[in-house]
Write an enzyme that holds these catalytic residues in place. Structure first.
Site, PDB file in Angstrom:
ATOM      1  N   GLU A 251      59.245  37.214  83.017  1.00 40.69           N
ATOM      2  CA  GLU A 251      58.261  36.639  83.940  1.00 40.69           C
ATOM      3  C   GLU A 251      57.495  35.510  83.273  1.00 40.69           C
ATOM      4  O   GLU A 251      57.288  35.541  82.057  1.00 40.69           O
ATOM      5  CB  GLU A 251      57.239  37.713  84.358  1.00 40.69           C
ATOM      6  CG  GLU A 251      57.843  38.842  85.157  1.00 40.69           C
ATOM      7  CD  GLU A 251      56.826  39.938  85.477  1.00 40.69           C
ATOM      8  OE1 GLU A 251      55.665  39.843  85.038  1.00 40.69           O
ATOM      9  OE2 GLU A 251      57.209  40.887  86.156  1.00 40.69           O
ATOM     10  N   LYS A 253      54.515  33.690  81.748  1.00 39.97           N
ATOM     11  CA  LYS A 253      53.259  34.153  81.154  1.00 39.97           C
ATOM     12  C   LYS A 253      52.207  33.107  81.500  1.00 39.97           C
ATOM     13  O   LYS A 253      52.122  32.060  80.863  1.00 39.97           O
ATOM     14  CB  LYS A 253      53.391  34.308  79.636  1.00 39.97           C
ATOM     15  CG  LYS A 253      52.145  34.892  78.971  1.00 39.97           C
ATOM     16  CD  LYS A 253      52.382  35.094  77.471  1.00 39.97           C
ATOM     17  CE  LYS A 253      51.366  36.001  76.820  1.00 39.97           C
ATOM     18  NZ  LYS A 253      49.990  35.581  76.929  1.00 39.97           N
ATOM     19  N   PHE A 343      51.434  40.802  88.580  1.00 47.07           N
ATOM     20  CA  PHE A 343      52.507  41.244  87.689  1.00 47.07           C
ATOM     21  C   PHE A 343      52.630  42.745  87.480  1.00 47.07           C
ATOM     22  O   PHE A 343      53.478  43.187  86.706  1.00 47.07           O
ATOM     23  CB  PHE A 343      52.464  40.498  86.351  1.00 47.07           C
ATOM     24  CG  PHE A 343      51.232  40.729  85.513  1.00 47.07           C
ATOM     25  CD1 PHE A 343      51.084  41.896  84.782  1.00 47.07           C
ATOM     26  CD2 PHE A 343      50.238  39.770  85.456  1.00 47.07           C
ATOM     27  CE1 PHE A 343      49.965  42.098  83.995  1.00 47.07           C
ATOM     28  CE2 PHE A 343      49.107  39.959  84.669  1.00 47.07           C
ATOM     29  CZ  PHE A 343      48.972  41.136  83.943  1.00 47.07           C
TER      30      PHE A 343
HETATM   31  P1  ATP Z   1      47.708  36.421  74.284  1.00 48.06           P
HETATM   32  O1  ATP Z   1      46.726  35.630  73.481  1.00 48.06           O
HETATM   33  O2  ATP Z   1      49.121  36.147  73.917  1.00 48.06           O
HETATM   34  O3  ATP Z   1      47.449  36.389  75.748  1.00 48.06           O
HETATM   35  P2  ATP Z   1      46.811  39.098  74.363  1.00 48.06           P
HETATM   36  O4  ATP Z   1      46.541  39.981  73.230  1.00 48.06           O
HETATM   37  O5  ATP Z   1      45.657  38.654  75.208  1.00 48.06           O
HETATM   38  O6  ATP Z   1      47.532  37.858  73.770  1.00 48.06           O
HETATM   39  P3  ATP Z   1      49.350  39.976  75.079  1.00 48.06           P
HETATM   40  O7  ATP Z   1      49.682  41.400  75.131  1.00 48.06           O
HETATM   41  O8  ATP Z   1      49.779  39.303  73.862  1.00 48.06           O
HETATM   42  O9  ATP Z   1      47.803  39.785  75.321  1.00 48.06           O
HETATM   43  O10 ATP Z   1      49.997  39.230  76.282  1.00 48.06           O
HETATM   44  C1  ATP Z   1      49.846  39.757  77.537  1.00 48.06           C
HETATM   45  C2  ATP Z   1      48.837  38.934  78.291  1.00 48.06           C
HETATM   46  O11 ATP Z   1      49.495  37.889  78.988  1.00 48.06           O
HETATM   47  C3  ATP Z   1      48.220  39.783  79.356  1.00 48.06           C
HETATM   48  O12 ATP Z   1      47.020  40.333  78.889  1.00 48.06           O
HETATM   49  C4  ATP Z   1      47.998  38.864  80.517  1.00 48.06           C
HETATM   50  O13 ATP Z   1      46.672  38.396  80.501  1.00 48.06           O
HETATM   51  C5  ATP Z   1      48.906  37.688  80.262  1.00 48.06           C
HETATM   52  N1  ATP Z   1      49.981  37.526  81.263  1.00 48.06           N
HETATM   53  C6  ATP Z   1      50.265  36.389  81.933  1.00 48.06           C
HETATM   54  N2  ATP Z   1      51.332  36.553  82.726  1.00 48.06           N
HETATM   55  C7  ATP Z   1      51.749  37.822  82.580  1.00 48.06           C
HETATM   56  C8  ATP Z   1      52.822  38.574  83.138  1.00 48.06           C
HETATM   57  N3  ATP Z   1      53.682  38.045  84.018  1.00 48.06           N
HETATM   58  N4  ATP Z   1      52.937  39.869  82.749  1.00 48.06           N
HETATM   59  C9  ATP Z   1      52.088  40.418  81.851  1.00 48.06           C
HETATM   60  N5  ATP Z   1      51.060  39.741  81.289  1.00 48.06           N
HETATM   61  C10 ATP Z   1      50.882  38.454  81.646  1.00 48.06           C
END
Ligand code: ATP
Length: 586
Positions: A251, A253, A343
């Site tokens: 998906e 991001k 999502f």
């Molecule tokens: P990052 O700085 O990479 O966002 P993070 O620690 O906030 O890191 P991660 O687990 O690394 O979070 O990445 C998931 C994040 O990406 C989620 O918290 C959400 O906010 C975002 N996101 C955007 N699109 C999606 C998607 N399609 N599915 C899941 N998460 C998504």
């Protein structure tokens, strides 16, 4: 239950820094607590009276605390004010002044109970309006008057938000497992309950009243935020596919703010990634939910992204920060409206979906909403081909996303609340090229405006000059930074260069609505330069099939009328900028 039992336990807990000892003390306290008030005692040990996500605070400022203490102890407010810098702790000072009072008066008539303390704090938290300060002072003074000096210390620390016993949520879960779950090894079930409710009190009540079998049946509740599932990270499509069993749902991001949507009938609450209630920041998102979520009751997850009203393109994450300031929200809704990219579905019309595999949750998500321009499921593909995954990744970057989140489709792909695991793997760029300098680009095409921009252009297609081939190669599409005057001026200015087809010296994959002879040069500042499958500037140089693109371009207001089209920034210069500014992202 006597409040002194709690105060004694606090005193012992405060005296230790060893987690195991702290857990044992907590186990004793929980075992001595009547079942009916276990939730209240658990909240109190955290220095609160409700779960974290309830934004209601007891809210006693120092001034109010001093007033109440003066009233209860018979001392002067100035005396307390002078003492405070010495102790540095309103709790210590309270203990001191209440001790001297007790020496001259009789002991309190009735012992304080936990129930009374809790009820009084609850009334204080709920007090509002003009008489709130007086009411809170009277309630607090009443409690202190009946408290022992030690109790007064802890009550005062609690109401001023300074209890800080250092009991982590996880220590409470350990203590509950030992005291009521049947042993520490049952912690995982209790922890799961906590992860899907964020409510230590409800979890404690369930395990005390219904035991381990009750906690195993624990379900999500609309209104209680679920701790978010997080992603691990890998840096190649091959590794990602291998880790996910050869196939995944990939998906986009999106680069916005994560929002957990809770809907019951027509009532909607939005929680942030940190589980705060942020409903008041996003009235427009709430409207979207009311209009487009078909499910009566649901818990859904979405990324909330600021959208450029003119071009419909996504804006950088920072533009959501205007929502943090109360007085700017109204303006932000107009200038930076949001779209929701959905999502996940964690609850849908009576069914807890957190233990269902992702394909089932994804299906429920699609069923739960009626898609519109402003609310959609996150763009996705299902693939087992690394090449396809890589292309989709490039497309995501080009569309203004951070990359992809690749999700497991396996039987066990449950929602891992509160955990970072390998069921979700993010694929982001390792390198990023930040733009610090402006570029001068040639207008080679345009797109019709919508809404406020009907009748003029919504965005311009811009190109760099390729000296070697003597052509103009598209590098970005820009709809931001134009004033009303610019918008009125542009069609007139470009009119004489309008042609019925793409100019022979223009290289473009994108189809513009209107084409121009390359003539007008404008100055642009972008956020960064990225690889792109749809722009052709310096195509094939860095990677086969990819050109370079400028992300988040903004017109600076400078028309470079002093420049001919061939004086525009060259494709080579953009390539150099891309290479020079390449920085490893940590
Ligand atoms: P990052 O700085 O990479 O966002 P993070 O620690 O906030 O890191 P991660 O687990 O690394 O979070 O990445 C998931 C994040 O990406 C989620 O918290 C959400 O906010 C975002 N996101 C955007 N699109 C999606 C998607 N399609 N599915 C899941 N998460 C998504």
């Amino acid at each position: 239950m006597r409040y002194s039992v709690i105060a004694d336990a606090y005193e012992k807990i405060e005296a230790t820094i060893k987690r195991l000892e702290m857990t044992d003390l907590l186990v004793d306290l929980l075992k001595n607590t009547p079942k009916e008030i276990i939730d209240k005692v658990v909240y109190l040990t955290q220095g609160r009276i409700y779960p974290d996500f309830v934004s209601l605070e007891i809210g006693v400022a120092e001034k109010l605390a001093i007033k109440a203490l003066a009233k209860a102890s018979g001392c002067k407010e100035t005396e307390i004010e002078e003492d405070l810098p010495k102790t540095g702790d309103i709790g210590e000072s309270s203990q001191k002044f209440m001790t001297s009072k007790k020496q001259v008066t009789l002991m309190p008539q009735k012992a304080l109970t936990v129930e009374r303390v809790y009820e009084t704090l609850d009334k204080m938290a709920k007090a509002s309006g003009s008489g709130a300060v007086d009411l809170k002072t009277a309630l607090l003074a009443g409690l202190l008057a009946d408290a022992t000096p030690k109790e007064a210390k802890y009550i005062m620390r609690t109401v001023t938000g300074n209890l800080r016993l250092g009991i982590a949520d996880m220590t409470v879960l350990d203590a509950l497992a030992i005291a009521y779950g049947g042993g520490k090894e049952t912690r995982e079930f209790i922890e799961r309950a906590y992860n899907i409710s964020s409510d230590l009190g409800r979890v404690a009540k369930t395990v005390v009243e219904k035991g381990l079998s009750g906690i195993k049946k624990f379900q999500v509740l609309v209104g209680e935020p679920i701790r978010p599932m997080l992603a691990e990270r890998l840096s190649s499509p091959e590794e990602i596919l291998e880790k996910l069993g050869g196939k995944c749902i990939a998906e986009y991001k999106y680069d916005g703010e994560r929002i957990q949507i809770h809907k019951r009938n027509n009532e909607v609450t939005l929680f942030s990634r940190r589980l705060e209630d942020i409903s008041s920041q996003y009235p427009d998102a709430i409207e979207l939910v009311k209009n487009h979520v078909k499910a009566r009751d649901a818990i859904l997850e979405a990324e909330c992204v600021a959208i450029d009203t003119e071009t419909g393109e996504m804006r950088p994450f920072q533009e959501l920060m205007h929502r943090r300031r109360k007085y700017e929200i109204r303006k932000a809704i107009e200038e930076y409206p949001v779209s929701l990219f959905m999502f996940d579905a964690l609850y849908f019309d009576g069914k807890d979906l957190t233990l269902e595999p992702y394909p089932i949750r994804h299906h429920a998500l699609k069923k739960a909403i009626s898609e519109s321009d402003r609310m959609k499921t996150a763009k996705y593909i299902i693939t087992s081909d690394p090449k396809e995954l890589e292309n989709f990744f490039q497309e995501a970057i080009e569309d203004g996303c951070e990359g992809l989140v690749c999700k497991s489709m396996a039987e066990d792909s449950v929602y891992q609340a509160g955990a970072r695991g390998w069921l979700w793997i993010k694929y982001k760029r390792d390198y990023k090229s930040e733009m610090t300098d402006t570029v001068d680009l040639v207008v080679v095409g345009a797109f019709h405006g919508r809404g406020k921009r009907t009748g003029t252009y919504g965005a311009l297609l811009l190109a760099a000059y390729n000296q070697d081939k003597d052509v103009f190669e598209t590098v970005t599409k820009c709809g931001t930074g134009f004033t009303d005057e610019d918008l009125a001026r542009l069609p007139k200015m470009l009119q004489k260069y309008k042609i019925g087809h793409k100019h022979s010296r223009v290289q473009s994959i994108i189809e513009a609505n209107v084409w121009f002879e390359p003539a007008i040069v404008i100055e642009i500042l972008g956020a960064e330069i990225t690889l792109s499958p749809i722009h052709v500037c310096a195509v094939d140089v860095i990677r086969k099939g990819s050109g370079l693109a400028i992300r988040f371009p903004r017109f600076t207001g400078n028309y470079r009328l002093d420049k001919a089209a061939e004086d525009a920034t060259t494709a080579n210069e953009i390539l150099e900028m891309y290479q020079k500014q390449l920085k490893r992202i940590s």
